[in-house]
Design a protein around this motif. Structure first.
Motif, short mmCIF file in Angstrom:
data_model
loop_
_atom_site.label_atom_id
_atom_site.label_comp_id
_atom_site.label_asym_id
_atom_site.label_seq_id
_atom_site.Cartn_x
_atom_site.Cartn_y
_atom_site.Cartn_z
N ILE A 2 46.25 35.90 50.40
CA ILE A 2 44.87 35.73 49.92
C ILE A 2 44.83 34.67 48.82
O ILE A 2 45.85 34.34 48.23
CB ILE A 2 44.27 37.06 49.38
CG1 ILE A 2 45.00 37.53 48.13
CG2 ILE A 2 44.31 38.15 50.45
CD1 ILE A 2 44.27 38.65 47.38
N VAL A 3 43.61 34.14 48.60
CA VAL A 3 43.38 33.22 47.49
C VAL A 3 42.56 33.97 46.45
O VAL A 3 41.55 34.60 46.79
CB VAL A 3 42.62 31.96 47.95
CG1 VAL A 3 42.25 31.08 46.76
CG2 VAL A 3 43.45 31.18 48.96
N MET A 4 43.00 33.94 45.20
CA MET A 4 42.25 34.59 44.12
C MET A 4 41.76 33.51 43.17
O MET A 4 42.57 32.88 42.49
CB MET A 4 43.15 35.58 43.37
CG MET A 4 43.82 36.61 44.28
SD MET A 4 44.93 37.73 43.37
CE MET A 4 43.77 38.96 42.76
N LYS A 5 40.47 33.28 43.16
CA LYS A 5 39.91 32.23 42.30
C LYS A 5 39.21 32.87 41.11
O LYS A 5 38.39 33.78 41.28
CB LYS A 5 38.96 31.35 43.10
CG LYS A 5 38.35 30.22 42.29
CD LYS A 5 36.96 30.56 41.81
CE LYS A 5 36.43 29.55 40.81
NZ LYS A 5 35.04 29.84 40.41
N PHE A 6 39.54 32.41 39.93
CA PHE A 6 38.94 32.93 38.71
C PHE A 6 38.06 31.87 38.07
O PHE A 6 38.53 30.78 37.74
CB PHE A 6 40.03 33.40 37.74
CG PHE A 6 40.78 34.60 38.24
CD1 PHE A 6 40.37 35.89 37.91
CD2 PHE A 6 41.86 34.45 39.10
CE1 PHE A 6 41.04 37.00 38.42
CE2 PHE A 6 42.53 35.55 39.62
CZ PHE A 6 42.12 36.83 39.27
N GLY A 7 36.78 32.18 37.89
CA GLY A 7 35.84 31.23 37.30
C GLY A 7 36.02 31.14 35.79
O GLY A 7 36.82 31.87 35.19
N GLY A 8 35.25 30.24 35.19
CA GLY A 8 35.38 29.96 33.76
C GLY A 8 35.26 31.20 32.88
O GLY A 8 36.00 31.35 31.90
N THR A 9 34.35 32.12 33.23
CA THR A 9 34.18 33.31 32.40
C THR A 9 35.39 34.24 32.52
O THR A 9 35.65 35.04 31.64
CB THR A 9 32.91 34.10 32.78
OG1 THR A 9 32.96 34.36 34.19
CG2 THR A 9 31.66 33.31 32.47
N SER A 10 36.14 34.11 33.61
CA SER A 10 37.31 34.97 33.81
C SER A 10 38.57 34.41 33.16
O SER A 10 39.64 35.01 33.25
CB SER A 10 37.57 35.18 35.31
OG SER A 10 36.44 35.77 35.93
N ARG A 31 49.78 35.79 47.19
CA ARG A 31 48.52 35.24 46.69
C ARG A 31 48.69 33.90 45.98
O ARG A 31 49.66 33.67 45.29
CB ARG A 31 47.84 36.23 45.74
CG ARG A 31 48.73 36.74 44.61
CD ARG A 31 48.62 38.27 44.57
NE ARG A 31 49.35 38.90 43.48
CZ ARG A 31 50.63 39.27 43.58
NH1 ARG A 31 51.34 39.00 44.66
NH2 ARG A 31 51.22 39.89 42.58
N LEU A 32 47.66 33.08 46.19
CA LEU A 32 47.56 31.81 45.46
C LEU A 32 46.45 32.00 44.43
O LEU A 32 45.35 32.45 44.78
CB LEU A 32 47.19 30.68 46.43
CG LEU A 32 46.72 29.36 45.80
CD1 LEU A 32 47.85 28.69 45.04
CD2 LEU A 32 46.17 28.42 46.86
N VAL A 33 46.73 31.67 43.17
CA VAL A 33 45.74 31.83 42.12
C VAL A 33 45.14 30.46 41.79
O VAL A 33 45.87 29.49 41.56
CB VAL A 33 46.38 32.46 40.86
CG1 VAL A 33 45.37 32.50 39.70
CG2 VAL A 33 46.90 33.87 41.18
N VAL A 34 43.80 30.40 41.81
CA VAL A 34 43.09 29.15 41.49
C VAL A 34 42.21 29.43 40.27
O VAL A 34 41.52 30.45 40.24
CB VAL A 34 42.19 28.72 42.67
CG1 VAL A 34 41.43 27.44 42.34
CG2 VAL A 34 43.02 28.54 43.94
N VAL A 35 42.25 28.57 39.27
CA VAL A 35 41.41 28.83 38.09
C VAL A 35 40.53 27.64 37.73
O VAL A 35 40.88 26.49 37.94
CB VAL A 35 42.25 29.20 36.83
CG1 VAL A 35 42.97 30.51 37.03
CG2 VAL A 35 43.23 28.10 36.47
N SER A 36 39.36 27.99 37.19
CA SER A 36 38.45 26.99 36.60
C SER A 36 38.92 26.69 35.19
O SER A 36 39.78 27.38 34.64
CB SER A 36 37.03 27.56 36.48
OG SER A 36 36.45 27.77 37.71
N ALA A 37 38.26 25.72 34.57
CA ALA A 37 38.45 25.48 33.15
C ALA A 37 37.85 26.66 32.37
O ALA A 37 36.99 27.38 32.88
CB ALA A 37 37.73 24.20 32.76
#
Ligand code: ASP
Ligand code: MG
Length: 460
Positions: A2-10, A31-37
């Motif tokens: 799965i891909v787990m993307k975390f937005g800026g608030t996270s 899992r692949l973790v993707v993050v925003s700024a």
């Protein structure tokens, strides 16, 4: 996987990153973790670019120092001394590099799109380093990856288009082997590079797009979008006091709601994944046990109510009538050419044999539009209108549903009624002053009864 993307608030502060680490740790699948700024950082970096362009050397350095400090403070969540020191060293190096870039740009007072991308990319480059260190500190085998080595794009700076084949190839070469080894790759969203290695960005909100592209390339089983709300809601909370979370939405339903301002997710960004049938789940990092909203290519019609209701307020209605429309062709083309010439988008359209009604949101060109339409038709316009819309795949499968929607509005004067070609929504136009009452009635009818609750559960 799965891909787990975390937005800026996270990832906005130390507490948020600790939550992120707990969420990634309790997941068992590869899992692949993707993050925003960190939240607000992309905007702050764009400000830095503007200050540099204005030649404000002092302002630029001050702003970058503030950002450096904010990122530095987050290193405190890493408990292992050596790991913390190396995170601080990486952060220092990143901000030294950023400082050198913006100092030079402020001297020449010029920031090209290419330079602007180089600046804003620091948001995700820094946040992904912090997330990777926090995951390692939580005992996970995290591996930071440079987004510029993974996401390959064209050279349209600020809104780069991904090169899907090249990106899939780098996913195969860089990400798959890590997953196969049981490691947890961590990568910044939004940022990529051209084949020649120039830093690019995908455009605002681009981290969701990165997550979808990575999920598509890796044939993920699921993409999770972690944010700070429970999911898509049955109505705008500014209009309905206690909206419910929509358990399941089709891609078309989500698109319809996004048009009405549901900000949680921009459906076009997840299209690459949805097209491949990869489900996208919107989840709340403050309440990880909540089921969230699942967006899939299609949903089973079933026999519940609409998925959600929405409204758009402060619109203008224009009625255009022509006796010549009777049996004539070309009338509608002439009408819409006028809107095209004045670059004014039309929201809802209804027609009868002799007249057309449309609503517009942007009134700037109204006088010109009315004047030009008046050369070949009778025209009347009225401000203070609103669209109220029920959205749902079940409008297509349950013929009675449209009647039930209209029935709930009984007594409110409707100016226009429209059921789109997809029959996935039914839209009415009424006086803006009646919009809250219309929304409340629909919400009560479809989402606040026991029946509605049972239907929602059955779908979930
Ligand atoms: N950080 C970028 C932005 O604020 C990308 C994203 O967060 O999705 O638009
Ligand atoms: Mg976002």
């Amino acid at each position: 996987m799965i891909v787990m993307k975390f937005g800026g608030t996270s990832v906005k502060d130390a507490e948020a990153v600790s939550r992120l680490a707990r969420i990634v740790a309790r997941e068992r699948r590869p899992r692949l973790v993707v993050v925003s700024a960190l939240s607000g950082v992309t905007d702050a970096l764009l400000d830095v670019a503007r200050l540099a362009e204005a030649g404000d050397g002092v302002g630029v350095l001050q702003a970058v120092r503030g950002l450096h400090r904010r990122h530095e403070e987050m290193a405190a969540i890493v408990r292992a001394t050596e790991r913390r020191a190396s995170l601080l060293a990486v952060t220092d190096a990143l901000f030294d590099e950023l400082t050198a870039i913006v100092r030079a740009l402020a001297v020449v007072e010029e920031v090209s799109p290419r330079a602007r991308d180089a600046i804003v990319a620091f948001g995700e480059l820094a946040s992904s380093r912090i997330a990777a260190a926090a995951l390692e500190d939580a005992g996970l085998p995290a591996r930071w990856l440079d987004a510029r080595a993974v996401l390959v794009t064209d050279a349209q700076h600020g809104a780069a288009a991904p090169d899907r084949a090249a990106t899939d190839e780098s996913l195969r070469a860089l990400v798959r082997p890590l997953l196969a080894e049981g490691l947890v790759p961590v990568v910044g969203g939004f940022v990529g590079a051209t084949a020649a290695g120039l830093t690019t960005t995908l455009g605002r909100g681009g981290s969701d797009y990165s997550a979808a592209l990575f999920g598509a390339g890796l044939a993920a089983d699921e993409i999770q979008i972690w944010t700070d709300v429970d999911g898509m809601l049955t109505a705008d909370p500014r209009v309905i006091a206690e909206p419910r979370v929509v358990p399941r939405l089709s891609f078309d339903e989500a698109s319809e709601l996004a048009y009405f301002g549901a900000k949680v997710l921009h459906p076009s960004t997840i299209l690459p994944a949805v097209q491949l049938g990869i489900p996208v789940r919107i989840l709340n990092s403050h309440r990880p046990e909540a089921p969230g909203t699942l967006v899939t290519r299609s949903v089973d019609g079933g026999d519940g109510g609409p998925a959600a209701i929405a409204c758009k307020r402060g619109l203008t209605r224009i009625d255009i009538a022509s006796s010549r429309m009777l049996m004539a062709y070309g009338f509608l083309r002439r009408v819409f050419e006028v809107f095209e010439r004045f670059r004014t988008p039309v929201d809802v359209v209804t027609t009868s044999e002799v007249s057309v009604s449309v609503t517009i949101d942007d009134r700037r060109a109204l006088d010109g539009i009315v004047a030009e339409l008046s050369t070949f038709a009778e025209v009347a316009s009225e401000d203070g209108m609103a669209i109220v819309c029920a959205v749902g795949e079940r409008l297509r499968t349950d013929a009675r549903l449209a009647t039930r929607v209209l029935g709930a509005l009984e007594g409110l004067p409707l100016a226009m009624v429209s059921q789109g070609g997809s029959r996935k929504n039914i839209t009415v136009v009424l006086r803006d002053a009646d919009a809250p009452a219309a929304m409340e009635r629909l919400h009560r009818r479809f989402f606040e009864t026991e029946d509605a609750a049972r239907a929602a559960l059955a779908i979930a």
